[in-house]
Design an enzyme around this catalytic site. Structure first.
Site, short mmCIF file in Angstrom:
data_model
loop_
_atom_site.label_atom_id
_atom_site.label_comp_id
_atom_site.label_asym_id
_atom_site.label_seq_id
_atom_site.Cartn_x
_atom_site.Cartn_y
_atom_site.Cartn_z
N LEU A 42 0.86 -1.18 0.00
CA LEU A 42 0.00 0.00 0.00
C LEU A 42 0.89 1.23 0.00
O LEU A 42 1.91 1.26 0.71
CB LEU A 42 -0.89 0.03 1.24
CG LEU A 42 -2.23 -0.70 1.20
CD1 LEU A 42 -2.88 -0.67 2.58
CD2 LEU A 42 -3.17 -0.09 0.17
N ASP A 43 0.55 2.25 -0.79
CA ASP A 43 1.32 3.50 -0.78
C ASP A 43 1.32 4.09 0.63
O ASP A 43 0.36 3.90 1.39
CB ASP A 43 0.70 4.51 -1.75
CG ASP A 43 0.89 4.11 -3.20
OD1 ASP A 43 1.89 3.43 -3.50
OD2 ASP A 43 0.04 4.48 -4.03
N PRO A 44 2.40 4.82 0.99
CA PRO A 44 2.47 5.40 2.34
C PRO A 44 1.25 6.24 2.73
O PRO A 44 0.80 6.18 3.87
CB PRO A 44 3.74 6.25 2.28
CG PRO A 44 4.61 5.54 1.29
CD PRO A 44 3.65 5.04 0.24
#
Length: 306
Positions: A42-44
């Site tokens: 998951l993107d930050p």
């Protein structure tokens, strides 16, 4: 004798501003795990369901990464960024196109089904041995890879210009940022993702997810173990066979599958089937078995300690 280590699947709710790897590292240290790894980054800036395989379960992580995902996200119409999300630099604005709800619904429907999606410039995919985001930061332009993805459903949740809330169920490898950007271009106004939350990965939704704080609370008294999904249940999407014959099970523990048992059961599965769960009478995962391997060099059996 060393105490048997716990193995299974943790369903975590990743907080905003943390990388997936950082969350895994913290949980691993907090719980004293020997091995841990996540199934799908998951993107930050994104939040939500992150599957983490623990100890022996890391040996079948690839069986979980291909499951469908469900996301809910907020897109901001009229502004495009280089990263396709709110963390990037604005590259284009357009406030003279204000789509109606009807136009938005029509555009959303057109994005359902199988399509070829371009990988965003800011992605971890490697091209020429370098990750795309590394090349993008250096200002190096390359031809972006394209992938076939499938959008099972794409729903409009709410709309109040310039913000639109959408929900999608999509295949492995789908970039929601790119989906939002493509939608914005179809509408003629551009768009980027402001908020992104993964609601589910396969059968595992937020209702089963634990926060980092809950993991911290459960670490002291061992109550986190109640959150650990058993290995056989983590692979519930795979077909299963139960072994009740003690002699067959005994040989299996040493990495040997009884030839008569294998001949008897392999015919139950088509040649397109992948791995099959072999479970004990009490439901524990004993092995993964490939009745029809893709090549003669592929391992046909992966045994787990009971």
């Amino acid at each position: 004798m060393r105490e048997k280590e716990p193995s299974g699947l943790l369903v975590l709710d990743k907080p905003e501003g943390m990388t997936s790897s950082t969350l895994v590292t913290r949980v691993k240290r907090l719980l004293g795990l020997r091995k841990a790894g996540h199934c799908g980054t998951l993107d930050p800036f994104a939040t939500g369901v992150l599957l983490v395989c623990v100890n022996q379960a890391t040996r079948f992580a690839e069986q979980l990464t291909g499951q469908t995902k469900v996301y809910r996200f907020t897109a901001r119409l009229g502004i495009e960024t280089d990263t396709l999300d709110r963390t990037g630099t604005v590259v284009r604005t357009r406030d003279d196109v204000v789509p109606s709800e009807r136009e938005l619904l029509e555009a959303v429907r057109l994005h359902e089904g199988t399509q070829v999606q371009e990988v965003p410039r800011y992605a971890a995919v490697k091209v020429q041995g370098k990750r795309l985001y590394e090349l993008a930061r250096k200002g190096i332009d390359v031809e972006l890879p394209r992938r076939e993805v499938h959008i099972h459903r794409f729903d409009l949740i709410s709309y109040r210009y310039p913000e639109v809330v959408l929900e999608t169920k999509c295949s492995k490898g789908t970039y929601v940022r790119q989906l939002a950007a493509d939608l914005g271009r179809r509408l003629g106004c551009g768009a980027h993702v402001m908020h992104l939350r993964r609601l589910a990965c396969g059968p595992f939704g937020l209702e089963r997810a634990s926060s980092l704080e809950q993991m911290h609370d459960g670490a002291s008294d061992g109550s986190w173990l109640a959150k650990l999904v058993p290995m056989a249940d983590a692979l519930s999407h795979l077909p299963a066979l139960t072994i009740e014959d003690g002699q067959v099970l005994s040989r299996l523990r040493y990495g040997q599958l009884d030839a008569d048992w294998e001949a008897e059961h392999s015919g139950r599965f088509s040649r397109r089937v992948g791995p099959v769960r072999i479970v004990t009478a009490d439901g524990r995962l004993a092995a993964l078995w490939w009745p029809w391997p893709e090549s003669e060099h592929q391992r046909r059996l992966r045994v787990f300690q009971l």
